[in-house]
Design a protein around this motif. Structure first.
Motif, mmCIF file in Angstrom:
data_model
loop_
_atom_site.group_PDB
_atom_site.id
_atom_site.type_symbol
_atom_site.label_atom_id
_atom_site.label_comp_id
_atom_site.label_asym_id
_atom_site.label_seq_id
_atom_site.Cartn_x
_atom_site.Cartn_y
_atom_site.Cartn_z
ATOM 1 N N CYS A 133 0.827 -1.209 0.000
ATOM 2 C CA CYS A 133 0.000 0.000 0.000
ATOM 3 C C CYS A 133 0.864 1.263 0.000
ATOM 4 O O CYS A 133 0.597 2.213 -0.746
ATOM 5 C CB CYS A 133 -0.942 0.003 1.203
ATOM 6 N N ARG A 134 1.873 1.286 0.840
ATOM 7 C CA ARG A 134 2.759 2.457 0.885
ATOM 8 C C ARG A 134 3.500 2.627 -0.441
ATOM 9 O O ARG A 134 3.623 3.747 -0.953
ATOM 10 C CB ARG A 134 3.755 2.310 2.035
ATOM 11 N N TRP A 135 3.975 1.534 -0.998
ATOM 12 C CA TRP A 135 4.679 1.531 -2.277
ATOM 13 C C TRP A 135 3.798 2.156 -3.367
ATOM 14 O O TRP A 135 4.219 3.068 -4.084
ATOM 15 C CB TRP A 135 5.035 0.087 -2.597
ATOM 16 N N LEU A 136 2.570 1.681 -3.477
ATOM 17 C CA LEU A 136 1.660 2.181 -4.500
ATOM 18 C C LEU A 136 1.279 3.636 -4.243
ATOM 19 O O LEU A 136 1.193 4.452 -5.177
ATOM 20 C CB LEU A 136 0.400 1.310 -4.556
ATOM 21 N N LEU A 188 -5.977 2.031 -6.720
ATOM 22 C CA LEU A 188 -4.942 1.506 -5.833
ATOM 23 C C LEU A 188 -5.399 0.217 -5.151
ATOM 24 O O LEU A 188 -4.606 -0.717 -4.971
ATOM 25 C CB LEU A 188 -4.575 2.553 -4.782
ATOM 26 N N THR A 189 -6.661 0.165 -4.788
ATOM 27 C CA THR A 189 -7.199 -1.037 -4.134
ATOM 28 C C THR A 189 -7.158 -2.229 -5.079
ATOM 29 O O THR A 189 -6.758 -3.341 -4.682
ATOM 30 C CB THR A 189 -8.647 -0.792 -3.665
ATOM 31 N N ARG A 223 13.277 -5.909 -0.011
ATOM 32 C CA ARG A 223 13.131 -7.215 -0.651
ATOM 33 C C ARG A 223 11.845 -7.287 -1.476
ATOM 34 O O ARG A 223 11.851 -7.779 -2.608
ATOM 35 C CB ARG A 223 13.132 -8.338 0.403
ATOM 36 N N LEU A 224 10.743 -6.788 -0.919
ATOM 37 C CA LEU A 224 9.469 -6.876 -1.634
ATOM 38 C C LEU A 224 9.490 -6.034 -2.906
ATOM 39 O O LEU A 224 8.885 -6.416 -3.919
ATOM 40 C CB LEU A 224 8.318 -6.452 -0.728
ATOM 41 N N LYS A 225 10.179 -4.907 -2.884
ATOM 42 C CA LYS A 225 10.223 -4.068 -4.089
ATOM 43 C C LYS A 225 11.027 -4.749 -5.191
ATOM 44 O O LYS A 225 10.822 -4.457 -6.374
ATOM 45 C CB LYS A 225 10.798 -2.691 -3.764
ATOM 46 N N GLU A 226 11.905 -5.655 -4.826
ATOM 47 C CA GLU A 226 12.620 -6.448 -5.831
ATOM 48 C C GLU A 226 11.753 -7.625 -6.283
ATOM 49 O O GLU A 226 11.543 -7.830 -7.483
ATOM 50 C CB GLU A 226 13.934 -6.973 -5.256
ATOM 51 N N TRP A 227 11.236 -8.367 -5.313
ATOM 52 C CA TRP A 227 10.515 -9.596 -5.643
ATOM 53 C C TRP A 227 9.188 -9.347 -6.363
ATOM 54 O O TRP A 227 8.774 -10.143 -7.200
ATOM 55 C CB TRP A 227 10.240 -10.402 -4.374
ATOM 56 N N LEU A 228 8.509 -8.267 -6.016
ATOM 57 C CA LEU A 228 7.170 -8.030 -6.547
ATOM 58 C C LEU A 228 7.130 -6.995 -7.663
ATOM 59 O O LEU A 228 6.040 -6.583 -8.079
ATOM 60 C CB LEU A 228 6.230 -7.589 -5.411
#
Length: 260
Positions: A80-83, A95-96, A161-166
């Motif tokens: 959520c913060r990323w988006l 966004l949802t 890690r999530l910004k890389e993986w996703l």
């Protein structure tokens, strides 16, 4: 951080912790998992819990179910913060939809297998022998590992890690879920990745003149995508573009032609 080395996203590889094969014992799985995620745990008991399925646990509270509960919330917050930060042009509804696609079981399971977390999961012997496991357990271990990293290393480690993986999952979700201007999104995708520009073909129309409906299909380089209905040609073309984006990314059609 270690390189991201995907393997097939269609096949789940589970081995029990009997140690009868090299790399299948508990210590080897802990080491392998830390190598995969590029993070060394200070408290290895957290990672052990994250990787332990209920079938391989001495009792229910020793499994990854509690960490899965926390990981679901951490994953949702980080995405959520990323988006929110990177897509200021999208409203709450967009966004949802994007967030729901990114954190879905399908996405988490796919990424977990690409990383190789399925090979690190500690399960009971019967699970691997009978192949009776639910597919969801692979997405569950992704969430539990996220929670373990969060508790051991903090939110910044998880966010990195999530910004890389996703990254690919977010990009796909933005293209297919994030904007109501599907024609613009499809045109950008087609010109960038397919070196072609979409055109729209009228397949059929129905109804009286004052209330016509139109069935239109998007066509890219002679490839015709599933047609979609609309109450006018503009809406039908938007729906057709949305169908084309979904098919290009292997997702369910948002506007199926129920009459076909």
């Amino acid at each position: 951080m270690n390189a991201f080395e995907p393997h097939s996203d269609d096949v789940v590889h589970l081995v029990d912790g009997t140690g009868q094969m090299d790399g299948t014992d508990q210590d080897s799985k802990l080491a392998k998992c830390q190598d995969i995620i590029g993070y060394q745990f200070k408290d290895l008991s957290l990672l052990l819990s994250a990787l332990t399925h209920a079938s391989g646990a001495s009792h229910r509270l020793a499994s990854n179910e509690r960490l899965e509960f926390l990981g679901d919330a951490v994953l949702g917050l980080v995405v959520c913060r990323w988006l929110f930060e990177e897509y200021p042009e999208y409203n709450e509804g967009d966004l949802t939809k994007i967030k729901s696609a990114v954190v879905s079981r399908r996405s988490c399971g796919k990424v977990a297998i690409q990383l190789g977390l399925d090979r690190c999961l500690i399960v009971g012997r019967g699970v691997t022998r009978n192949r009776s496991y639910p597919r969801s357990l692979v997405s569950d271990v992704f969430e539990s590992v996220v929670a373990a990293m969060y508790l051991d290393g903090g939110d910044e480690i998880v966010r990195q890690r999530l910004k890389e993986w996703l990254a690919d999952e977010v990009a796909t979700a933005v293209e297919t879920q994030g904007s109501n201007n599907f024609k613009s999104t499809l045109q950008q995708y087609a010109q960038r990745d397919l070196a072609s520009t979409p055109v729209y073909r009228l397949v059929s129309e129905s109804g009286p003149d004052h209330r016509k409906a139109f069935l239109i299909s998007a066509v890219i380089a002679e490839r015709q995508f599933p047609a979609a209905w609309g109450s006018n040609k503009k809406d039908a073309e938007q729906h057709a573009a949305s169908n084309a984006l979904a098919e290009l990314h292997g997702l369910p059609l948002p506007f199926p032609d129920t009459d076909s």
